[in-house]
Design an enzyme around this catalytic site. Structure first.
Site, short mmCIF file in Angstrom:
data_model
loop_
_atom_site.label_atom_id
_atom_site.label_comp_id
_atom_site.label_asym_id
_atom_site.label_seq_id
_atom_site.Cartn_x
_atom_site.Cartn_y
_atom_site.Cartn_z
N ASP A 16 -12.20 -10.59 -0.41
CA ASP A 16 -13.43 -10.75 0.35
C ASP A 16 -14.46 -9.80 -0.25
OD1 ASP A 16 -12.55 -8.32 1.50
OD2 ASP A 16 -12.14 -9.20 3.47
N GLU B 163 0.80 -1.24 0.00
CA GLU B 163 0.00 0.00 0.00
C GLU B 163 0.82 1.28 0.00
OE1 GLU B 163 -2.70 -0.48 3.32
OE2 GLU B 163 -3.70 -2.17 2.40
N ASN C 263 2.18 -5.21 -3.12
CA ASN C 263 0.78 -5.54 -2.85
C ASN C 263 -0.02 -4.26 -2.57
OD1 ASN C 263 -1.15 -7.74 -2.20
ND2 ASN C 263 -1.08 -6.93 -0.10
N GLU D 209 -6.12 -10.83 -1.09
CA GLU D 209 -6.94 -10.57 0.11
C GLU D 209 -8.43 -10.54 -0.22
OE1 GLU D 209 -5.46 -7.24 2.40
OE2 GLU D 209 -3.37 -7.73 1.94
N HIS E 6 -10.36 -6.40 -1.99
CA HIS E 6 -11.42 -6.21 -0.98
C HIS E 6 -12.59 -5.57 -1.73
CE1 HIS E 6 -8.96 -7.43 2.35
NE2 HIS E 6 -8.00 -6.60 1.97
C1 XIL Z 1 -5.95 -6.14 8.54
C2 XIL Z 1 -6.27 -7.32 9.45
O1 XIL Z 1 -7.22 -8.13 8.82
C3 XIL Z 1 -6.77 -6.82 10.79
O2 XIL Z 1 -6.92 -7.92 11.69
C4 XIL Z 1 -5.80 -5.81 11.37
O3 XIL Z 1 -6.33 -5.28 12.57
C5 XIL Z 1 -5.56 -4.67 10.39
O4 XIL Z 1 -5.09 -5.21 9.17
N1 XIL Z 1 -4.88 -4.65 3.78
C6 XIL Z 1 -3.83 -5.42 4.25
C7 XIL Z 1 -4.01 -6.24 5.45
O5 XIL Z 1 -2.80 -5.52 3.56
O6 XIL Z 1 -2.82 -6.39 6.18
C8 XIL Z 1 -5.09 -5.69 6.35
O7 XIL Z 1 -5.32 -6.63 7.39
C9 XIL Z 1 -6.36 -5.46 5.56
C10 XIL Z 1 -6.12 -4.45 4.47
#
Ligand code: XIL
Length: 345
Positions: free
Chosen positions: A259, A146, A192, A257, A228
């Site tokens: 969802d 990020e 990422n 990631e 996401h």
């Molecule tokens: C999130 C986790 O799911 C949580 O448990 C934590 O509190 C915060 O981070 N992008 C990412 C992940 O790269 O590391 C993040 O994970 C979600 C967004």
């Protein structure tokens, strides 16, 4: 009457197709992964579902800076090591997440008032120590997470702000990749990000950076698309265009990631039409990845609605994953299964 019912039942009876776990359907084509909390591996259903369905794991938090490097001279690898041990006994690959990020940093670091020389040596030591510790066990790392804003500019962070670690522009990302490569030359190294799935200002910036890095031999092997998502329409053409241009550079792409958060009521229940749409989104993402040979993994951010980051980070939303809170497969799971099966046909 009884006889005709019996005859009807016999004539119509068909064995249900046996459920084949996702990891078996995916086996020779891509990795199917889930983000995991090692503290939950003692929960029988959690561990059993994970081991049955997935052939890749990634610690959701356990390899982040604040967890593995809680004091200036203290590393804590135990939770992540327990996940690695679990993965080895279940023949799963491990993705590492993440070495350079602006979140989940320990306060000794953020309020330490370090000079760029100090920060540079802290980050070099961090990357070297963590990557070396997991060398041969973690096959791919999200080295930097990020680093861009939505408009394509570099995000201001501890690592990039002011003098940061003393590198200008994307040079700090390059430096992190070079350190990680020195620590484990066999690990695949990824950049990422979220919101950079379709062609847009952010993914343009990532693409330009990747092209520049590859032209100069910087060790970058792939781009992670977080995915996401929500139930709105998915700009599939624009996502495919982006995926294709990254592949054309010779990079791997992994969905890291996935969802699909849904609006939920106070009991965490989503509306049936949203559950159907969610399943479509899962199909679209898995099918897209399968269509592209350099798309090598589909990973969801967790796997059961019982433990998902969505409700606490996006209040009023939830039910984002492929298993419900009782570990029952949801339509999203059937979608993944169907997409994987149709690849084999
Ligand atoms: C999130 C986790 O799911 C949580 O448990 C934590 O509190 C915060 O981070 N992008 C990412 C992940 O790269 O590391 C993040 O994970 C979600 C967004």
């Amino acid at each position: 009457m009884l006889d005709s019912c019996l005859l009807f039942a016999l004539a119509c009876w068909q064995p249900l197709p046996a459920r084949v776990p996702l990891r078996e359907l995916a086996a020779d084509r891509l990795r199917i992964g889930a983000a995991v909390d090692p503290a939950l591996l003692g929960e029988q259903e959690y561990a059993a579902t994970l081991a049955r369905e997935f052939n890749q794991v990634e610690p959701e938090n356990a390899m982040k800076f604040e967890r593995v490097h809680p004091g200036p001279a203290t590393y804590n690898f135990e939770p992540a090591d327990s996940l690695v041990a679990f993965s080895q006994s279940h023949r799963m690959a491990v993705r590492g997440h993440t070495l350079v990020w602006h979140q989940q940093l320990p306060s000794w670091l953020t309020s330490g008032g370090y000079s760029f020389v100090g920060l540079s040596s802290i980050l070099a030591d961090h990357i070297y120590t963590v990557v070396k510790h997991f060398a041969g066990q973690v096959y791919a790392w999200d080295v930097v997470n990020e680093a861009f804003n939505d408009d394509g500019s570099l995000r201001g962070t501890l690592w990039s702000n002011a003098l940061g670690i003393g590198c200008e522009g994307t040079a700090y990302i390059e430096q992190a990749l070079r350190w990680a490569h020195a620590a484990d030359p066999n690990a695949l190294l990824f950049y990422n990000d979220f919101g950079a799935e379709p062609v847009n200002a952010k993914s343009d910036a990532i693409y330009r950076m990747a092209r520049d890095f590859l032209s100069r031999g910087v060790p970058l092997n792939g781009i992670g698309l977080q995915m996401h998502l929500s139930v709105g329409p998915l700009p599939l053409d624009k996502i495919e265009e982006n995926l294709t241009r990254l592949e054309d550079l010779g990079l791997q792409v992994q969905i890291t990631e996935l969802d699909v958060g849904l609006p939920v009521d106070a009991a965490g229940k989503a509306a049936p039409p949203d559950i159907v749409r969610q399943a479509e989104v899962y199909t679209e993402v898995v099918a897209l990845c399968l269509k592209h040979p350099r798309c090598t993994a589909v990973q969801t951010w967790g796997f059961t609605d019982k433990y998902s980051w969505i409700p606490s980070f996006f209040p009023g939303n939830g039910a984002a994953l492929e298993f419900d809170a009782q570990y029952q497969p949801k339509p999203a799971y059937e979608s993944m299964e169907k997409a994987l099966r149709s690849f084999h046909k």
